[in-house]
Scaffold this motif. Sequence first.
Motif, PDB file in Angstrom:
ATOM      1  N   MET A  19       0.848  -1.168   0.000  1.00 36.96           N
ATOM      2  CA  MET A  19       0.000   0.000   0.000  1.00 36.96           C
ATOM      3  C   MET A  19       0.898   1.237   0.000  1.00 36.96           C
ATOM      4  O   MET A  19       1.893   1.282   0.710  1.00 36.96           O
TER       5      MET A  19
ATOM      6  N   VAL B 245      -2.232   6.959   0.894  1.00 33.15           N
ATOM      7  CA  VAL B 245      -3.578   6.437   1.075  1.00 33.15           C
ATOM      8  C   VAL B 245      -4.256   7.094   2.284  1.00 33.15           C
ATOM      9  O   VAL B 245      -3.612   7.427   3.272  1.00 33.15           O
TER      10      VAL B 245
ATOM     11  N   ASP C  47     -15.902   5.144  -3.121  1.00 34.07           N
ATOM     12  CA  ASP C  47     -15.518   4.808  -4.486  1.00 34.07           C
ATOM     13  C   ASP C  47     -15.168   3.330  -4.441  1.00 34.07           C
ATOM     14  O   ASP C  47     -14.084   2.956  -3.997  1.00 34.07           O
ATOM     15  N   SER C  48     -16.097   2.494  -4.842  1.00 31.13           N
ATOM     16  CA  SER C  48     -15.947   1.057  -4.634  1.00 31.13           C
ATOM     17  C   SER C  48     -14.732   0.448  -5.322  1.00 31.13           C
ATOM     18  O   SER C  48     -14.248  -0.595  -4.924  1.00 31.13           O
ATOM     19  N   SER C  49     -14.190   1.115  -6.326  1.00 33.19           N
ATOM     20  CA  SER C  49     -13.065   0.515  -7.044  1.00 33.19           C
ATOM     21  C   SER C  49     -11.713   0.795  -6.389  1.00 33.19           C
ATOM     22  O   SER C  49     -10.769   0.042  -6.596  1.00 33.19           O
ATOM     23  N   SER C  50     -11.607   1.872  -5.607  1.00 33.37           N
ATOM     24  CA  SER C  50     -10.309   2.210  -5.021  1.00 33.37           C
ATOM     25  C   SER C  50     -10.343   2.297  -3.495  1.00 33.37           C
ATOM     26  O   SER C  50      -9.430   2.834  -2.881  1.00 33.37           O
ATOM     27  N   THR C  51     -11.412   1.785  -2.893  1.00 35.89           N
ATOM     28  CA  THR C  51     -11.562   1.811  -1.441  1.00 35.89           C
ATOM     29  C   THR C  51     -11.575   0.395  -0.893  1.00 35.89           C
ATOM     30  O   THR C  51     -12.159  -0.501  -1.490  1.00 35.89           O
TER      31      THR C  51
ATOM     32  N   ALA D 142     -17.469  -2.249  -1.354  1.00 34.97           N
ATOM     33  CA  ALA D 142     -16.218  -1.921  -2.037  1.00 34.97           C
ATOM     34  C   ALA D 142     -15.642  -3.187  -2.652  1.00 34.97           C
ATOM     35  O   ALA D 142     -16.026  -4.304  -2.284  1.00 34.97           O
TER      36      ALA D 142
ATOM     37  N   TYR E 177      -3.172   0.583  -6.103  1.00 32.54           N
ATOM     38  CA  TYR E 177      -4.071   1.664  -6.501  1.00 32.54           C
ATOM     39  C   TYR E 177      -5.166   1.957  -5.473  1.00 32.54           C
ATOM     40  O   TYR E 177      -5.927   2.911  -5.635  1.00 32.54           O
ATOM     41  N   VAL E 178      -5.256   1.174  -4.408  1.00 36.85           N
ATOM     42  CA  VAL E 178      -6.232   1.485  -3.346  1.00 36.85           C
ATOM     43  C   VAL E 178      -5.817   2.812  -2.715  1.00 36.85           C
ATOM     44  O   VAL E 178      -4.688   2.973  -2.260  1.00 36.85           O
ATOM     45  N   SER E 179      -6.740   3.772  -2.708  1.00 37.12           N
ATOM     46  CA  SER E 179      -6.418   5.112  -2.215  1.00 37.12           C
ATOM     47  C   SER E 179      -7.088   5.445  -0.888  1.00 37.12           C
ATOM     48  O   SER E 179      -6.822   6.496  -0.311  1.00 37.12           O
ATOM     49  N   ARG E 180      -7.954   4.552  -0.426  1.00 37.73           N
ATOM     50  CA  ARG E 180      -8.670   4.814   0.820  1.00 37.73           C
ATOM     51  C   ARG E 180      -8.956   3.500   1.529  1.00 37.73           C
ATOM     52  O   ARG E 180      -9.379   2.533   0.892  1.00 37.73           O
TER      53      ARG E 180
END
Length: 161
Positions: free
Chosen positions: A1, A5, A21-25, A42, A111-114
Amino acid sequence: MKSGVEIEWMSWDGCLGTDLDSSSTAVIWILNPGMKPFPRRAAFETSLAFWDRSELPPLDHLIASLFGRWPEACCAIRRALCGDNGGWPWRPPLSHDAEAVKGFVDDLPAYVSRVVVACEFGISRSRAVAEWIAASVGTTAIGNRAKGEPNARLSDLLFSA
């Protein structure tokens, strides 16, 4: 990670009412024993279930320390030695839970930002996990610091392993 983030802790209701944002959370749900998981929100989610217990009596601490990697066996041994805990399942945070959190976080794509961590009231269990994640990536977790403290037992398990 990655270090940029956003890490946040909150209550179950807060998480259910938050746009994700289900794609990056990624979401870590910390449930009470016996609860069914919440609907997925997510792409990356995990659920754990244990009570918010920071301190354990000496025998409980010994049992949890010796058998915490095997939750079912740990709880069965505690039940055999100490009874049924007044009808409530005995299930403090165990080393297995810390390992599960670490494994989940380690497996998250870059790419997970959250990362959102949610427990019943958003005070203790979720804060312990969020602060450990934040410390491991060199940032500060976001949440309501005016309410309570991180679960000391869970923090010790996460930071010591």
